[in-house]
Design an enzyme around this catalytic site. Structure first.
Site, short mmCIF file in Angstrom:
data_model
loop_
_atom_site.label_atom_id
_atom_site.label_comp_id
_atom_site.label_asym_id
_atom_site.label_seq_id
_atom_site.Cartn_x
_atom_site.Cartn_y
_atom_site.Cartn_z
N ASP A 34 44.39 41.53 83.28
CA ASP A 34 44.72 41.03 84.62
C ASP A 34 44.03 41.94 85.62
O ASP A 34 44.04 43.16 85.46
CB ASP A 34 46.24 41.07 84.83
N ARG A 84 51.56 19.37 89.27
CA ARG A 84 50.58 20.17 88.52
C ARG A 84 49.15 19.81 88.90
O ARG A 84 48.26 20.64 88.95
CB ARG A 84 50.81 19.97 87.02
N ASP A 96 57.21 20.14 76.54
CA ASP A 96 57.86 18.90 76.97
C ASP A 96 58.61 18.26 75.81
O ASP A 96 59.73 17.77 75.97
CB ASP A 96 56.83 17.91 77.51
N SER A 97 57.98 18.26 74.63
CA SER A 97 58.63 17.70 73.44
C SER A 97 59.86 18.51 73.07
O SER A 97 60.88 17.95 72.62
CB SER A 97 57.64 17.64 72.28
N ARG A 146 61.73 20.11 75.24
CA ARG A 146 62.74 19.72 76.23
C ARG A 146 63.39 18.39 75.84
O ARG A 146 64.61 18.22 75.96
CB ARG A 146 62.09 19.60 77.62
N HIS A 150 50.42 16.46 80.41
CA HIS A 150 51.53 17.39 80.65
C HIS A 150 51.83 17.30 82.14
O HIS A 150 51.30 18.06 82.95
CB HIS A 150 51.12 18.81 80.24
#
Length: 320
Positions: free
Chosen positions: A40, A94, A154-155, A157, A181
């Site tokens: 970073d 997004r 997502d799946s 969730r 997504h």
């Protein structure tokens, strides 16, 4: 033949923000890799995160942890997780993040692969499908070597909400989200099962259908909206994406041939091509392998094509 990764595995994480550090922490406590490297440009932040993680190494499986503000720290990686980019703000979709994060992916990916020419690159930065597509187009890496985290979370969730609704362990729920997504993602109710029983046929002790149209619609909406709810409440989604990313990392490093709905460049399954989106895909030591052509109900097939078109329009608007 699939390629098994080296016995001593190195995972680099680009971006030491809330998602990157959650990925590092999940990989550490799960024992996903032998060494972790954080990159970073914020020198103080990356040093602090590495120090904090190292202080906990005695309580986790053995793992070397390094970090720096120089991308050279990622050299020799087996897998690189990219979480860097602008953060999604409350109420922001997004896809609105696309332009800045696409530019970053186009510049960063060739530089990372120059330092780790054999690495698999896994994008988590949003909008993950468009960013993954940009990264693939910016390199000449073999197909499948660059992939996105897609709808794995997502799946997860979806499975949680289904399990919660019927009071059954989440491990006994099998269900997938496919497509973007994001807001145009599709719930595959036609193939969802609860304890082996098709969800659309699952009944309670009184013989009443549990997942009627209204319940299915409510759960699908909850899956889509849950990220916005979390962002509104705490500023970012990070813990669950950290865990789901570690699961993808392990599928690659351990050559597990695990089927996961990751985002890959589509080449014709269900008539979709020229975009990155999620479909069930075999993930092994080479990254994303074969995409499985899971049967779709007519409305699901229509939704998938619409989701692909949404992504194509974003790509076109960004000159890709």
């Amino acid at each position: 033949m699939s390629t098994t990764r080296a016995s001593k595995s190195k995972v680099s994480i680009v971006g030491a923000g809330s998602v990157g550090t959650a990925v590092a922490y999940a990989c550490l406590i799960r024992g996903s890799a032998d060494s972790l490297a954080l990159f970073d440009p914020n020198t103080a932040k990356v040093r602090a995160e590495v120090l904090d993680l190292n202080h906990g190494t005695q309580f986790a499986p053995a793992c070397r942890i390094d970090g720096a503000d120089d991308p050279a720290v990622t050299a020799g990686s087996d897998l690189i997780v990219v979480t860097a980019g602008a953060k999604q703000k409350p109420g922001q979709s997004r896809l609105e993040l696309a332009a800045a994060n696409v530019r970053l992916a186009q510049e960063l990916t060739p530089a990372l692969l120059a330092l780790s020419p054999d690495a698999v690159v896994l994008f988590v930065s949003n909008p993950v499908d468009v960013v993954t597509y940009a990264a693939i187009r910016a390199t000449d890496a073999p197909g499948g070597r660059i992939l996105g985290s897609g709808t794995v979370l997502d799946s997860g969730r979806l499975r949680f909400l289904v399990a919660q609704h019927v009071g059954i362990a989440v491990e006994n729920v099998h269900a997938l989200i496919v497509g973007e997504h994001g807001d145009s993602e599709i719930t595959l109710w036609s193939s969802a099962t609860v304890g082996g029983v098709p969800a659309t046929e699952y009944r309670d002790e009184n013989g009443v259908a549990v997942f009627d149209a209204a319940v299915r619609e409510r759960i699908s909406t909850q899956v889509v909206r849950s990220a916005y709810e979390i962002i509104q409440g705490k500023g970012a989604t990070n813990l669950a994406i950290g865990l789901s990313t570690a699961r993808i990392v392990e599928a690659v490093l351990r050559d597990q041939h695990r089927v996961l709905p990751v985002s890959t460049l589509q080449r014709g399954v269900h008539g979709v091509e020229g975009v990155c989106l999620s479909l069930p895909t075999i993930v092994d030591g080479r990254g994303a392998d074969r995409v499985l052509e899971i049967p779709l109900a007519p409305d699901e097939a229509d939704g998938l094509r619409a989701s692909a078109q949404t992504l194509r329009e974003v790509q076109r608007s960004l000159g890709m």
